[in-house]
Design an enzyme around this catalytic site. Structure first.
Site, PDB file in Angstrom:
ATOM      1  N   ASN A 260       0.824  -1.200   0.000  1.00 49.15           N
ATOM      2  CA  ASN A 260       0.000   0.000   0.000  1.00 49.15           C
ATOM      3  C   ASN A 260       0.863   1.257   0.000  1.00 49.15           C
ATOM      4  O   ASN A 260       2.025   1.231   0.409  1.00 49.15           O
ATOM      5  CB  ASN A 260      -0.933   0.004   1.208  1.00 49.15           C
ATOM      6  CG  ASN A 260      -1.909  -1.150   1.175  1.00 49.15           C
ATOM      7  OD1 ASN A 260      -2.225  -1.683   0.116  1.00 49.15           O
ATOM      8  ND2 ASN A 260      -2.375  -1.559   2.339  1.00 49.15           N
ATOM      9  N   ILE A 261       0.254   2.346  -0.423  1.00 46.32           N
ATOM     10  CA  ILE A 261       0.978   3.618  -0.521  1.00 46.32           C
ATOM     11  C   ILE A 261       0.329   4.693   0.346  1.00 46.32           C
ATOM     12  O   ILE A 261       0.631   5.868   0.205  1.00 46.32           O
ATOM     13  CB  ILE A 261       1.013   4.098  -1.987  1.00 46.32           C
ATOM     14  CG1 ILE A 261      -0.399   4.222  -2.549  1.00 46.32           C
ATOM     15  CG2 ILE A 261       1.848   3.159  -2.845  1.00 46.32           C
ATOM     16  CD1 ILE A 261      -0.468   4.802  -3.943  1.00 46.32           C
ATOM     17  N   ASP A 262      -0.563   4.276   1.249  1.00 47.10           N
ATOM     18  CA  ASP A 262      -1.361   5.243   2.007  1.00 47.10           C
ATOM     19  C   ASP A 262      -0.687   5.727   3.282  1.00 47.10           C
ATOM     20  O   ASP A 262      -1.245   6.579   3.976  1.00 47.10           O
ATOM     21  CB  ASP A 262      -2.729   4.645   2.346  1.00 47.10           C
ATOM     22  CG  ASP A 262      -2.624   3.247   2.935  1.00 47.10           C
ATOM     23  OD1 ASP A 262      -1.655   2.985   3.676  1.00 47.10           O
ATOM     24  OD2 ASP A 262      -3.508   2.414   2.655  1.00 47.10           O
TER      25      ASP A 262
ATOM     26  N   HIS B 285       6.166  -0.561  -2.660  1.00 48.84           N
ATOM     27  CA  HIS B 285       5.845   0.244  -3.836  1.00 48.84           C
ATOM     28  C   HIS B 285       5.878   1.736  -3.537  1.00 48.84           C
ATOM     29  O   HIS B 285       5.224   2.518  -4.215  1.00 48.84           O
ATOM     30  CB  HIS B 285       4.470  -0.161  -4.368  1.00 48.84           C
ATOM     31  CG  HIS B 285       4.403  -1.593  -4.786  1.00 48.84           C
ATOM     32  ND1 HIS B 285       3.321  -2.400  -4.515  1.00 48.84           N
ATOM     33  CD2 HIS B 285       5.297  -2.369  -5.429  1.00 48.84           C
ATOM     34  CE1 HIS B 285       3.559  -3.620  -4.988  1.00 48.84           C
ATOM     35  NE2 HIS B 285       4.741  -3.618  -5.544  1.00 48.84           N
TER      36      HIS B 285
ATOM     37  N   CYS C 295      15.992  17.139 -10.982  1.00 47.24           N
ATOM     38  CA  CYS C 295      17.140  17.303 -10.086  1.00 47.24           C
ATOM     39  C   CYS C 295      17.081  16.421  -8.852  1.00 47.24           C
ATOM     40  O   CYS C 295      18.020  16.415  -8.051  1.00 47.24           O
ATOM     41  CB  CYS C 295      17.271  18.763  -9.661  1.00 47.24           C
ATOM     42  SG  CYS C 295      15.964  19.324  -8.527  1.00 47.24           S
TER      43      CYS C 295
ATOM     44  N   CYS D 188       9.019  21.967  -9.101  1.00 47.44           N
ATOM     45  CA  CYS D 188      10.257  21.988  -8.324  1.00 47.44           C
ATOM     46  C   CYS D 188      10.697  23.438  -8.112  1.00 47.44           C
ATOM     47  O   CYS D 188      10.800  24.204  -9.083  1.00 47.44           O
ATOM     48  CB  CYS D 188      11.352  21.206  -9.038  1.00 47.44           C
ATOM     49  SG  CYS D 188      12.963  21.265  -8.207  1.00 47.44           S
TER      50      CYS D 188
ATOM     51  N   GLY E  13      -4.871  -9.393   3.234  1.00 50.03           N
ATOM     52  CA  GLY E  13      -5.499  -8.465   2.302  1.00 50.03           C
ATOM     53  C   GLY E  13      -4.784  -8.280   0.993  1.00 50.03           C
ATOM     54  O   GLY E  13      -4.801  -7.180   0.438  1.00 50.03           O
ATOM     55  N   SER E  14      -4.171  -9.316   0.470  1.00 49.57           N
ATOM     56  CA  SER E  14      -3.489  -9.211  -0.823  1.00 49.57           C
ATOM     57  C   SER E  14      -3.742 -10.473  -1.625  1.00 49.57           C
ATOM     58  O   SER E  14      -3.710 -11.577  -1.089  1.00 49.57           O
ATOM     59  CB  SER E  14      -1.980  -9.014  -0.630  1.00 49.57           C
ATOM     60  OG  SER E  14      -1.315  -9.045  -1.880  1.00 49.57           O
TER      61      SER E  14
END
Length: 747
Positions: A346-348, A363, A374, A395, A440-441
């Site tokens: 997860n990315i949360d 991930h 840069c 940026c 959960g996967s």
């Protein structure tokens, strides 16, 4: 190591002398230098006549004390004398060994790291492997620093320097997955040189599969490489089956790996991807030029148009959600010292919010963002305002006219490598772990999907998920809503875990499937009989004939309309259609249309006509129960029950395990989703154990050779069963985004 190399290259010096210089210089005057044990062969750890055992301490000659160079020379002469006394044969062995890894007494040079397994998926080379792992662990501070020597910022994330190292990494899953005796690249290279047709190899690997003729040879060879890269499947342990066994393991194990996916975040309110009003559906409306929803996670598309991604980013940006019971359970395990590592897809960033320290974000996450040009890095708060105002963050250090000076959250996109930290951690955790829990996967995307097959097969494995994973063999399967299952486990564990429970009621176990609900019975009573007239001798195709095709179409339409409320799953107020049910219905309707086609009746002789119609009818009959009357078994349970299906499967509320109306055989929600024909065969409750991979036959008798790391690429072709999953997962990383690293209610 650079200093060692510099010393070794000084005129008149030697690697051993360089090491001795350093050792003598660092030791107080008058203290003896210890001789480092040698591992170069028999008889090299002691002088002739000395007893076996540890090497004795040595006194530096008095004339040499206080003079590092003299001390080194004295030790060097002494070592030469020992080697000469050991005999010509032993001297030759010592010379060969010293050239490989031992630079003489006082300095042991860097050992060359061999392939993970020299034999075909052989994990028994413990002697050399342990020494290498100890050396590597010491080099990176393994177990001393959970982030493997990287700097830690106050919020628990990497420093900029360590991340730049990760981006430049060439690490891959080949560093920690079992390796065949001869690597797939070498195998393919050999066959390319002799002009082998890849279709011949694929015919042996997948006997029932015919690759499409339009695929070129290089694509087919890439398919071969990815199939051969699959580690052997693990077999279920027969001594671990019940939830009581799972609780006992949780109490006793001290080095637990927890692999988490989107299912742990469903109850947190994170928007799903694939429902009617999900993120994908809304993106399709707002960005009609988006080629497909997954393109917003493609790095090349992001460079062209980052807007779809940042619209999605606003939906699940950190700070809007709270951890689930699953997150809290893992955090408590970490606090008690039982957690070896939590590998999350997860990315949360909810793992950090919950307080989990031993975390690997496979991930990436939204925690930080960096410039595409840069690499300037900032915290997520620095770009929060732009993202919530739907402005592409720029940026601050790059020129304003630079179009690619975009601050991209450090999420692993398609086309980007996973962090080196993931591969480094897995390389050593795989030999430390004593329990694996998958929560959960669906484990559909590599390399994370390779973890269960890459750790020692005797390590117990527990699955906590809405649906079973037929391509893997877990010892205990706890199927249902992840929070419901964790709540029950916390009750059984007691102590601090019991304080986490959201539901104070402990569930009761039943062992027989509850009767159908009144709603389902009423629905079934209104259904017409199965639209096939099968005679007593049903095995004879001559006696099986379908009724009028229009009847089938009418019945299917009625069933589809009546069954709408049975084909969706509830998840905290969010309804998600079953894509595999939709696919099945399309296949059924397609078959029915073929039966309606008058041209079908005019093709071939009467025998050919009858056989063709029989084949169509058989397909319809197989599809009929799947489309007409499949119901979640979990819906028959009352609020305080779970169902035990021997030997090792448990059905809790929310489990996506179905019952067919005709024979009431359990089936997974994913059944038939990979089938070209759309047919579905219900798997048995106790799935047969697979034999050792047939792929091993390709390696028998071949010499050990190192191989280059594997890389995903190429394209796949249609087939059935586990081989199709292996191809789909191995060939293209662009697959089920929601099953990979992005939260959804279908994990």
């Amino acid at each position: 190591m650079a200093d060692e190399a510099a010393l070794a290259l000084q005129p008149g010096g030697s690697p051993s002398a360089a090491g001795a210089d350093r050792e003598a210089a660092s030791s107080p005057a008058g203290e003896p230098l210890r001789k480092r044990p040698r591992r170069d062969g028999p008889g090299l750890e002691r002088s002739p006549g000395e007893p076996g055992g540890a090497a004795p301490e040595r006194e530096v000659p008095a004339a040499a004390r206080g003079c590092p160079g003299a001390a080194a020379a004295a030790l060097w002469r002494e070592a030469e004398a020992e080697a000469a006394a050991a005999g010509g044969e032993q001297e030759a062995q010592a010379t060969a060994a010293a050239g490989e890894g031992d630079n003489g007494p006082g300095l042991q040079g860097p050992s060359r790291e061999p392939p993970l397994a020299d034999n075909l998926y052989d994990e028994d080379d413990d002697d050399e492997g342990e020494e290498e792992e100890e050396a590597a662990a010491a080099a990176i501070g393994y177990r001393d620093n959970l982030l493997f020597g990287d700097e830690i910022i106050t919020n628990g994330f990497h420093s900029c320097e360590s991340d730049e190292e990760d981006r430049a990494s060439h690490a891959s899953s080949s560093d920690w997955t079992p390796r065949p005796r001869i690597g797939p690249y070498t195998f393919v290279q050999q066959h390319l040189m002799i002009g082998t047709d890849p279709r011949t190899i694929l015919k042996d690997l997948l006997p029932e599969t015919i690759p499409p003729p339009e695929l070129d040879d290089m694509t087919l060879w890439q398919i071969v490489i990815n199939i051969l890269s699959e580690p052997p499947k693990r077999k279920k342990r027969k001594d671990i089956n019940t939830i009581e066994d799972a609780v006992k393991l949780l109490q006793e194990c001290k080095k637990i790996i927890v692999l988490t996916g989107a299912g742990v975040s469903v109850s947190c309110g994170i928007p799903d991807f694939r429902s009617r009003d999900g993120i994908y559906a809304r993106l399709a409306v707002d960005f009609p030029d988006l080629p497909d929803p997954q393109a917003m996670f493609d790095i090349e598309y992001f460079r062209k148009d980052p807007r779809p991604f940042f619209k999605f980013a606003k939906e699940i940006y950190p700070g809007q959600f709270q951890p689930s019971l699953c997150h809290k359970f893992i955090a408590l395990s970490d606090k008690e010292g039982k957690l070896l590592r939590n590998y999350t897809q997860n990315i949360d960033t909810l793992e950090q919010v919950a307080g989990i320290q031993r975390i690997i974000q496979c991930h990436g996450s939204f925690a930080t963002a960096s410039c595409l040009i840069c690499k300037y890095k900032v915290d997520c708060e620095a770009v929060r305002g732009d993202i919530f105002n739907q402005v592409v963050p720029r940026c601050p250090r790059c020129p304003a006219d630079e179009p690619l000076a975009i601050m991209k959250p450090e999420i692993v996109f398609f086309g980007e490598n996973l962090p080196e930290q993931f591969h480094r951690a897995m390389k050593y955790d795989k030999d430390e772990v004593d329990l694996l829990i998958v929560i959960g996967s669906s484990l559909k995307v590599r390399p994370v999907a390779l973890i269960p097959s890459s750790i020692p097969h005797e390590v117990p494995q527990i699955l906590i998920n809405r649906e079973p994973l037929p391509h893997l063999h877990f010892d205990v399967e706890l199927l249902g809503d992840c929070d419901v299952i964790i709540n029950e486990l916390c009750h059984r564990l007691g102590g601090e875990y019991a304080k986490l429970c959201c539901n104070p009621v402990k569930l009761s176990e039943i062992t027989e499937k509850p009767p159908r609900t009144q709603k389902e019975l009423a629905y079934l009573s209104e259904l017409p009989p199965t639209p096939l007239h099968v005679s007593e001798d049903s095995s004879s195709p001559e006696r099986t004939s379908p009724p009028d095709s229009s009847v089938i179409v009418t019945l299917l339409d009625q069933a589809a309309k009546s069954n709408d409320d049975l084909d969706v799953s509830e998840s905290k107020g969010c309804m998600e259609e079953k894509p595999q049910e939709v696919q099945t219905s399309r296949n059924v309707e397609s078959i029915a249309e073929q039966m309606e086609n008058p041209d079908l009746k005019n093709v071939g002789s009467s025998t050919g006509e009858k056989n063709e119609r029989t084949s169509v009818a058989g397909t319809v009959r197989k599809c009929w129960p799947n489309r007409v009357a499949k119901e979640q078994i979990s819906r028959r349970l009352d609020g305080n029950q779970y169902l035990f299906l021997p030997p090792n499967r448990y059905i809790f509320h929310g489990a996506e395990v179905y019952s067919d109306s005709e024979d009431d055989v359990l089936s997974s929600s994913s059944c038939g989703s990979n089938s070209d024909s759309g047919t579905c065969q219900s798997p048995s409750l106790e799935e047969p154990m697979e034999d050792e991979s047939e792929i091993e036959e390709f390696y028998n008798g071949l010499e050990d050779e190192p191989d280059v790391p594997e890389r995903a690429g190429g394209a796949g072709f249609g087939t059935d069963g586990d081989d199709q999953e292996a191809i789909n997962e191995a060939i293209s990383v662009k697959q089920e985004v929601t099953d990979m690293n992005y939260p959804s209610n279908k994990s």
